[in-house]
Write an enzyme that holds these catalytic residues in place. Sequence first.
Site, PDB file in Angstrom:
ATOM      1  N   TYR A 163       0.581  -1.087   0.322  1.00 24.96           N
ATOM      2  CA  TYR A 163       0.062  -0.208  -0.021  1.00 24.96           C
ATOM      3  C   TYR A 163       0.588   0.783   0.552  1.00 24.96           C
ATOM      4  O   TYR A 163       1.869   1.039   0.568  1.00 24.96           O
ATOM      5  CB  TYR A 163      -0.434   0.002   0.939  1.00 24.96           C
ATOM      6  CG  TYR A 163      -2.157  -0.735   1.330  1.00 24.96           C
ATOM      7  CD1 TYR A 163      -3.401  -0.169   0.897  1.00 24.96           C
ATOM      8  CD2 TYR A 163      -2.379  -2.260   2.015  1.00 24.96           C
ATOM      9  CE1 TYR A 163      -4.203  -1.504   0.483  1.00 24.96           C
ATOM     10  CE2 TYR A 163      -3.453  -2.789   1.007  1.00 24.96           C
ATOM     11  CZ  TYR A 163      -3.969  -2.257   1.236  1.00 24.96           C
ATOM     12  OH  TYR A 163      -5.722  -3.177   0.589  1.00 24.96           O
TER      13      TYR A 163
ATOM     14  N   TYR B   8      -0.448 -10.173   0.891  1.00 23.65           N
ATOM     15  CA  TYR B   8       0.682  -9.573   0.926  1.00 23.65           C
ATOM     16  C   TYR B   8       0.763 -10.379   2.579  1.00 23.65           C
ATOM     17  O   TYR B   8      -0.779 -10.304   3.094  1.00 23.65           O
ATOM     18  CB  TYR B   8       0.515  -7.843   1.818  1.00 23.65           C
ATOM     19  CG  TYR B   8      -0.520  -7.274   1.561  1.00 23.65           C
ATOM     20  CD1 TYR B   8      -1.267  -7.237   3.328  1.00 23.65           C
ATOM     21  CD2 TYR B   8      -1.709  -6.871   0.827  1.00 23.65           C
ATOM     22  CE1 TYR B   8      -2.135  -6.576   4.016  1.00 23.65           C
ATOM     23  CE2 TYR B   8      -3.200  -6.151   1.697  1.00 23.65           C
ATOM     24  CZ  TYR B   8      -3.207  -5.919   3.134  1.00 23.65           C
ATOM     25  OH  TYR B   8      -4.318  -6.103   3.217  1.00 23.65           O
TER      26      TYR B   8
ATOM     27  N   ARG C  61      -3.311 -11.662   3.892  1.00 20.97           N
ATOM     28  CA  ARG C  61      -4.185 -11.497   3.535  1.00 20.97           C
ATOM     29  C   ARG C  61      -4.381 -11.397   2.099  1.00 20.97           C
ATOM     30  O   ARG C  61      -3.496 -11.924   0.800  1.00 20.97           O
ATOM     31  CB  ARG C  61      -4.170 -10.307   3.390  1.00 20.97           C
ATOM     32  CG  ARG C  61      -4.612  -9.320   4.688  1.00 20.97           C
ATOM     33  CD  ARG C  61      -5.778  -9.226   4.853  1.00 20.97           C
ATOM     34  NE  ARG C  61      -6.876 -10.351   5.036  1.00 20.97           N
ATOM     35  CZ  ARG C  61      -7.333  -9.095   4.421  1.00 20.97           C
ATOM     36  NH1 ARG C  61      -8.123  -8.269   4.600  1.00 20.97           N
ATOM     37  NH2 ARG C  61      -8.385  -9.720   3.868  1.00 20.97           N
TER      38      ARG C  61
ATOM     39  N   HIS D 115      -7.000  -8.105  -2.450  1.00 19.61           N
ATOM     40  CA  HIS D 115      -8.352  -7.762  -2.372  1.00 19.61           C
ATOM     41  C   HIS D 115      -9.126  -6.256  -3.351  1.00 19.61           C
ATOM     42  O   HIS D 115      -7.448  -5.739  -2.542  1.00 19.61           O
ATOM     43  CB  HIS D 115      -8.605  -8.212  -1.089  1.00 19.61           C
ATOM     44  CG  HIS D 115      -7.691  -7.319   0.111  1.00 19.61           C
ATOM     45  ND1 HIS D 115      -7.118  -8.098   0.177  1.00 19.61           N
ATOM     46  CD2 HIS D 115      -8.161  -6.795   0.636  1.00 19.61           C
ATOM     47  CE1 HIS D 115      -6.298  -6.865   1.088  1.00 19.61           C
ATOM     48  NE2 HIS D 115      -6.530  -6.407   1.550  1.00 19.61           N
TER      49      HIS D 115
ATOM     50  N   HIS E 275     -10.357  -3.517  -0.495  1.00 19.35           N
ATOM     51  CA  HIS E 275     -11.796  -2.097  -0.040  1.00 19.35           C
ATOM     52  C   HIS E 275     -12.638  -1.717  -1.123  1.00 19.35           C
ATOM     53  O   HIS E 275     -12.055  -1.025  -1.830  1.00 19.35           O
ATOM     54  CB  HIS E 275     -10.633  -1.260   0.408  1.00 19.35           C
ATOM     55  CG  HIS E 275     -10.208  -2.467   1.690  1.00 19.35           C
ATOM     56  ND1 HIS E 275     -10.472  -2.641   2.906  1.00 19.35           N
ATOM     57  CD2 HIS E 275      -8.596  -2.190   1.121  1.00 19.35           C
ATOM     58  CE1 HIS E 275      -9.008  -3.670   3.585  1.00 19.35           C
ATOM     59  NE2 HIS E 275      -7.802  -3.665   2.589  1.00 19.35           N
TER      60      HIS E 275
HETATM   61 FE   LIG Z   1      -6.186  -4.519   2.529  1.00 22.88          FE
END
Ligand SMILES: [Fe+2]
Length: 246
Positions: A112, A151, A161, A164, A166
């Site tokens: 991110y 990640y 995770r 995905h 959000h």
């Molecule tokens: Fe996330």
Amino acid sequence: MRNVKPETGGFFQRVRSWHPPAFAPGYKSTVVRSPQRAPISFGNTLSEITGPVFGREILGPLDNDLTLNYAKPGESAIGPRIIVYGQVLDERARPVPNVLVEFWQANAGGRYRHKKDGYLAPLDPNFGGCGRTITDEDGNYSFLTIQPGAYPWPNGINDWRPAHIHFSIFGHGFVQRLITQMYFEGDPMIWQCPIVRTIPDKRAIETLVAALDMEATVPMDARAYKFDIVLRGRRSTMFENKLEGN
Ligand SMILES: [Fe+2]
């Protein structure tokens, strides 16, 4: 384009057994942030059944294109190009038009653009990771992005995770607001994820998995994933002894 009448009644109560519990020890941060007492139920009032109205004038031309909206001129984000699209519906399967849909995600390496993300995968200088759009009169939305990577995260010894995206959706009232995550069909990491596993019913998890849609895929450009979203619905509003909208 359909003309969907605005509804005015109160909203259905959320089915709590369908949603994940606030306290789920396998997802460690819920242990300290979950309420310690039973919830209290209140009836809907004006502050819940109304919400902000967003006009299309707030949207920039690249808000629904994450491949370009942070990129330098002539460049674009790295990663598999995908179209994500679907329809926002309520619990009575009525389209929800003119609602703000916001989305954010990691880059193709699973990183991110956030100062607290310390994963060693590199940032992509041409990828910001967030965008927004507004549903049309039939509740449809779509955007172009790159497929995010999985990640690792600090929870258990080796938790990851799944890939995905959000989502935040402002409905027509604050109680209709939904914040959720979309997963990708066929990803084996979905079933390993401690956050996904807080959802009690496998059928509920499957509603969060977007299907690969070759029909909507653009040849030599981008594959497509279809993700329909269901918001809380309004209770049927009686009007002149008929159900409104029937
Ligand atoms: Fe996330």
